[in-house]
Enzyme design. Structure first.
Site, PDB file in Angstrom:
ATOM      1  N   GLY B 344       7.186  -5.556 -50.284  1.00  0.00           N
ATOM      2  CA  GLY B 344       7.761  -6.896 -50.107  1.00  0.00           C
ATOM      3  C   GLY B 344       6.726  -7.846 -49.507  1.00  0.00           C
ATOM      4  CD1 TRP B 347       7.362 -10.364 -55.337  1.00  0.00           C
ATOM      5  CD2 TRP B 347       7.799 -11.595 -53.527  1.00  0.00           C
ATOM      6  NE1 TRP B 347       8.088 -11.447 -55.736  1.00  0.00           N
ATOM      7  CE2 TRP B 347       8.378 -12.227 -54.646  1.00  0.00           C
ATOM      8  CE3 TRP B 347       7.951 -12.188 -52.280  1.00  0.00           C
ATOM      9  CZ2 TRP B 347       9.093 -13.407 -54.558  1.00  0.00           C
ATOM     10  CZ3 TRP B 347       8.659 -13.373 -52.186  1.00  0.00           C
ATOM     11  CH2 TRP B 347       9.222 -13.973 -53.322  1.00  0.00           C
ATOM     12  CG  HIS B 348       6.186 -12.790 -48.989  1.00  0.00           C
ATOM     13  ND1 HIS B 348       6.966 -11.668 -48.922  1.00  0.00           N
ATOM     14  CD2 HIS B 348       7.015 -13.836 -48.760  1.00  0.00           C
ATOM     15  CE1 HIS B 348       8.205 -12.025 -48.672  1.00  0.00           C
ATOM     16  NE2 HIS B 348       8.271 -13.334 -48.562  1.00  0.00           N
ATOM     17  N   GLY B 349       2.064 -12.399 -51.175  1.00  0.00           N
ATOM     18  CA  GLY B 349       0.735 -12.930 -51.452  1.00  0.00           C
ATOM     19  C   GLY B 349      -0.304 -11.839 -51.508  1.00  0.00           C
ATOM     20  CG  PHE B 512       4.849 -16.745 -51.342  1.00  0.00           C
ATOM     21  CD1 PHE B 512       3.515 -16.593 -50.979  1.00  0.00           C
ATOM     22  CD2 PHE B 512       5.728 -17.205 -50.401  1.00  0.00           C
ATOM     23  CE1 PHE B 512       3.092 -16.875 -49.694  1.00  0.00           C
ATOM     24  CE2 PHE B 512       5.325 -17.492 -49.107  1.00  0.00           C
ATOM     25  CZ  PHE B 512       4.011 -17.331 -48.755  1.00  0.00           C
TER      26      PHE B 512
END
Lengths: 436, 512
Positions: B344, B347-349, B512
């Site tokens: 997770g 996933w943000h960056g 993102f």
């Protein structure tokens, strides 16, 4: 739960009333309802406006409209206007009753007071810093402690107003500053001041009196441009909304928003901005890693402060304007000198610095020549600023001076005004003895 | 096109008017067209990427359904991945590979190259091998806006169809699910069953999208204005302070570092929830309901509670399509939690500090899990957590953990984050500024008043519902008539403009 039954005759009575009253009863009820709705709508609108005005006043938002039209001088400050300035730097200021960004001063001064009037544009007005930090107040404080003032009570009066050209500065001196009987008048000259004598351009800040020279080199004041603008839709809007501009925070916000929207649409028209394309993020992490160097007038990273706005090279078109308008400029300076002479004040010409160490050298030379030929003291702050090296204390926001810039000027004036003050105080000391 | 831009305030009313004025048959195509105009106003060619991915996923969905229909009927709607036929499984893997491949190419390829190069160089140094230094290849790739969001929506679609859900057969409905502009760039991550049911207006179906309801208009407009205020008046002003405070070249004092971190903590909330409100409001005005994404996350009493309140559509997606397939709570719960949050975070960056942020939350969730079991065994602890003092302590402690997480999230590097934490908890070094720079900047900012206004508004809207189990993310003004509503809307709109800083900023979650 116990339900209360409706009395059997209630409905009947109601129906009877309807029948008896007929259409008139229904109409009056509808009318009453409409009145109630209208009353609620109006009162909620009033409450909303008052609530918003209160919130904006608490936050100090919508207070950046502080200039009003003046038929003689173009524009002046709105007397007693409270300003919270965030546009560049930061300050909370109160315009005094005479329309100066300063404390209240009586027109008459006491005998033990040395009064200095400073006339100029936004660099003198100094909305970017608090009043305690602008060079007028700093000069007042430092001269008050300086032995050269011989214990006199020193008052430095700030007559600066945004976007004034030298012609308006002359009118400001003639119409207002002289009434305060200053002993010394500091006339400030921003870089490229001459070209602003040209009536070219449009909008609020170009609608002002224009001066030209007559056949006998006398000054001729012309209000055609101002009058034309006042009759234009923009001029009419400004005039008709004068009360709102002075008193409403909401109006201040709306005006700012309208200005930004117009600028945005102009950018689109010119092809500098693209409709809808505002996201240019290429990275998957925060692009603002460097952060702003200055936040709300506080230098967070002083070393990174840059002032790229002004060209560091002298532009040829400014040279043309200088050649064309210098005679008018010189004449205005001469008239200011005469005004000062008439009230027994000493005139000092101060060349103010420009961001990015920019200077119009020819104009500075001409000013210096004028000062020498007319026996006026000349102080050049540009050189001081150009030699300044401390990167931890930036001298400018963009394009006006920061608190460090104001301190530097105040220090320079404190030193270089000494001979003028000495001369003035000597004169003052001699005059009473002659009269005796 | 940003929701808080002038362009959007021209674009949306035009779309709104055309949508409700056009005949019923044209409404959905019109919405689809508007969605592509919205997306392509940024980089037009990326519209083709969305269209291509939509086409591929649509086809794969139909193929999966075909495999499903050939399977035993009793497997329908309940089949797990292990029970899928080989054809279904292979098709699903193919679909996932395409979607994840796209995401990896656009978002992670440079990060992977850089990480691999760093690892190689470290190995060379470690084993004293005589070899030239390796340099990472950097591809000039612009990240397509919202790719992480619509790829997750496609994955959810394919997995659900492979598990037996009926696919979307109408290509316009499916394309609209992928491209619907109010949720296209930064979510909420929609579920197709829910979204497409609203578009399904055939007789006998409960589709609600094409019906004009005045309640939707009021609620939608209120949400848009609320979101605008959150974003423009609060988040954008806080962004200035946070950006200055997170500047690696600046040495701030302890107090200023706290201000910078708190500014970012509230910036990200008001920015993202503001975006979500505007997106949900816009959708609602078009008659479509989008899922909630926030529920007062900073009032969470534990980290697991925080993730039930923060970015709800992502955390439920991670739960359904990552945590449960990994084994969920059945076996190795802590490992699964940790892995889910780690991914997770990624996933943000594509940066190490996002991975560390994810790992931090994973570890905290595992600790939370352990602490819950301790509390369950201890009567004293159970009693303490039932009292108001216990709840307040839990809220404050959770908030502290969350802001530590945000430092990792926002800092450019892990080292910078650690330095900031050191300044906050152990004091600033000698180089730190002696005067309170950010404090002065904060006192000069209108954001303090804006926050107070918001707090009053939030209290007024939520106090009546405070005792209910779930606080809805502000759905105000329902009982008020238009006589009060219209002036109120005008006030909020003017206030948002009034408090806006000169330089507007993009939404954080756009990257993102």
């Amino acid at each position: 739960m116990i339900k209360t039954p409706t009395p059997p005759n209630a409905k009947t009575e109601h129906a009877d009333a309807l029948q008896v009253g007929g259409a008139t009863g229904t109409n009056s009820r509808t009318k009453n309802k409409q009145i109630v709705i209208l009353a609620v709508a109006v009162s909620s609108l009033i409450i909303s406006i008052l609530m918003l005005e209160f919130c904006l006043a608490v936050a100090g938002v919508g207070e950046e409209e502080y200039l009003k039209r003046d038929p003689e001088i173009g524009w002046v400050m709105m007397p007693k206007k409270h300003i919270t300035w965030r546009h560049e730097g930061y300050s909370i200021a109160q315009v005094n009753s005479a329309g100066m960004l300063d404390r209240e001063f009586p027109l008459e001064k006491s005998k033990d007071t040395l009064r200095i009037a400073v006339v100029g544009d936004s660099y003198v007005e100094a909305l970017q810093v608090s009043r305690e930090q602008n060079f007028c107040k700093l000069l007042e404080d430092s001269l008050g402690k300086n032995a050269v003032a011989r214990g006199k009570n020193v008052e430095v009066l700030n007559f600066g107003i945004s976007a004034y050209n030298i012609a308006q500065i002359y009118l400001r001196l003639k119409n207002l500053a002289v009434k305060y009987h200053p002993d010394i008048v500091i006339v400030t000259e921003s870089v490229d001041a001459t070209r602003y004598l040209s009536p070219e351009g449009g909008g609020f800040f170009r609608a002002r009196p224009n001066f030209t020279l007559g056949q006998d080199k006398e000054l001729i004041c012309n209000y055609d441009k101002q009058n034309a603008w006042l009759q234009s839709p923009e001029g009419l809007r400004v005039r008709s909304t004068a009360w709102l501009r002075e008193n409403s925070h909401i109006w201040g916000v709306a005006a700012k928003a309208a200005e930004q929207a117009t600028m945005y649409m102009d950018e689109i028209k010119r092809g500098h901005a693209k409709f809808g394309a505002t996201v240019t993020d290429k990275k998957t992490t925060f692009e603002t890693a460097k952060g702003p160097a200055c936040v709300n007038g506080v230098f967070i990273q002083p070393e990174a402060t840059s002032s790229p706005r002004m060209p560091s090279v002298f532009l040829p078109r400014y040279q043309e304007a200088l050649v064309k308008w210098w005679p008018v400029h010189r004449k205005l300076l001469f008239e200011m000198k005469e005004e000062c002479k008439a009230i027994g004040a000493e005139m000092v010409l101060v060349r103010l610095p420009q961001v990015n160490a920019y200077d119009n050298v020819t104009e500075t030379k001409l000013l210096k020549r004028f000062a020498t030929r007319n026996g006026v003291s000349f102080i050049d702050a540009t050189k001081t600023f150009q030699l300044y090296k401390d990167k931890t204390a930036p001298l400018f926001y963009d394009p006006h001076m920061s608190e460090h810039g104001h301190r530097l000027i105040a220090n320079q004036l404190n030193e270089e005004l000494a001979p003028v003050i000495r001369k003035k105080l000597d004169e003052k000391a001699v005059l009473p003895s002659i009269s005796k | 096109m940003l929701f808080n831009s002038l362009s959007y305030f021209i674009f949306f009313p035009v779309v709104f008017a055309l949508y409700w004025l056009s005949p019923r048959a044209l409404k959905k195509p019109l919405l689809l067209l508007a969605s592509y105009v919205f997306y392509m106003s940024w980089i037009p060619k990326y519209g083709l990427l969305v269209a291509a991915l939509t086409g591929v996923n649509y086809a794969i969905g139909l193929l999966l359904a075909k495999f499903q229909s050939s399977q035993q009927p009793d497997n329908h709607a309940t089949s797990s991945v292990s029970r899928m036929s080989t054809g279904t499984r292979l098709t699903l893997i193919f679909g996932l590979a395409i979607n994840l491949g796209c995401l990896i190419y656009f978002k992670y390829v440079n990060f992977l190259f850089a990480t691999a190069t760093d690892a190689l160089n470290s190995c060379v140094k470690l084993f004293h091998v005589k070899a030239p230094e390796f340099y990472a290849i950097t591809l000039d790739i612009i990240l397509p806006l919202g790719i992480s969001f619509f790829v997750f929506e496609f994955i959810h679609y394919l997995v659900d169809v492979a598990k037996g859900e009926k696919p979307v057969r109408n290509p316009i409905d499916f394309a609209l699910f992928a491209a619907f502009f109010p949720s296209q760039i930064a979510g909420p991550i929609k579920r197709f069953e829910n979204f497409n049911a609203q578009l399904d207006t055939r007789s006998g179906h409960t589709g609600t999208a094409l019906k004009f309801r005045s309640t939707d208009m009021h609620a939608g407009l209120a949400l848009i204005l609320q979101g605008l205020f959150k974003k423009v008046a609060i988040a954008d002003n806080l962004a200035i302070l946070a950006n200055a405070g997170f500047n690696p070249a600046v040495n701030l004092s302890t107090g200023d570092t706290w201000i910078a971190v708190l500014a970012f903590t509230f910036q990200i909330y008001f920015d993202f929830s503001g975006y979500t409100d505007m997106g949900r409001g816009s959708a609602q005005m078009l008659g479509i309901s989008l899922p909630d994404n926030f529920n007062f996350p900073y009032l969470a009493k534990s980290i697991s509670d925080f993730w039930r309140r923060w970015h709800i559509s992502l955390s439920t997606w991670l739960r359904d399509y990552l945590y449960i397939p990994l084994g969920g709570g059945r076996a190795n719960k802590n490992r699964n939690l940790f892995l889910t949050m780690l991914l997770g975070g990624l996933w943000h960056g594509a940066a190490m500090h996002f991975v560390v942020w994810g790992a931090f939350h994973g570890a905290m969730l595992a600790l939370n899990n352990w602490y819950d079991s301790v509390v369950n065994k201890s009567t004293a602890l159970t009693k303490f957590h039932g009292q108001i003092a216990g709840k307040i302590c839990a809220c404050l402690f959770t908030f502290l953990l969350v802001i530590i997480g945000w430092i990792l999230f926002r800092a450019d590097t892990v080292t910078q984050a650690l330095n900031m934490m050191q300044t906050m908890f152990l004091g600033a070094g000698e180089k730190a500024a002696t005067s309170p720079l950010l404090w002065t900047a904060l006192t000069r900012s209108p954001v303090v008043t804006a926050l107070l206004i918001y707090c009053c508004y939030a209290s007024l809207c939520c106090l009546p519902k405070f005792r209910s189990e779930k606080l809805p993310e502000l759905q105000p003004l329902d009982p008020l008539g238009w006589t009060v509503r219209i002036p109120f809307y005008a006030v909020v709109a003017i206030a948002a403009i009034a408090f806006a800083p000169t330089q507007p900023s993009s939404f954080i979650y756009f990257q993102f």
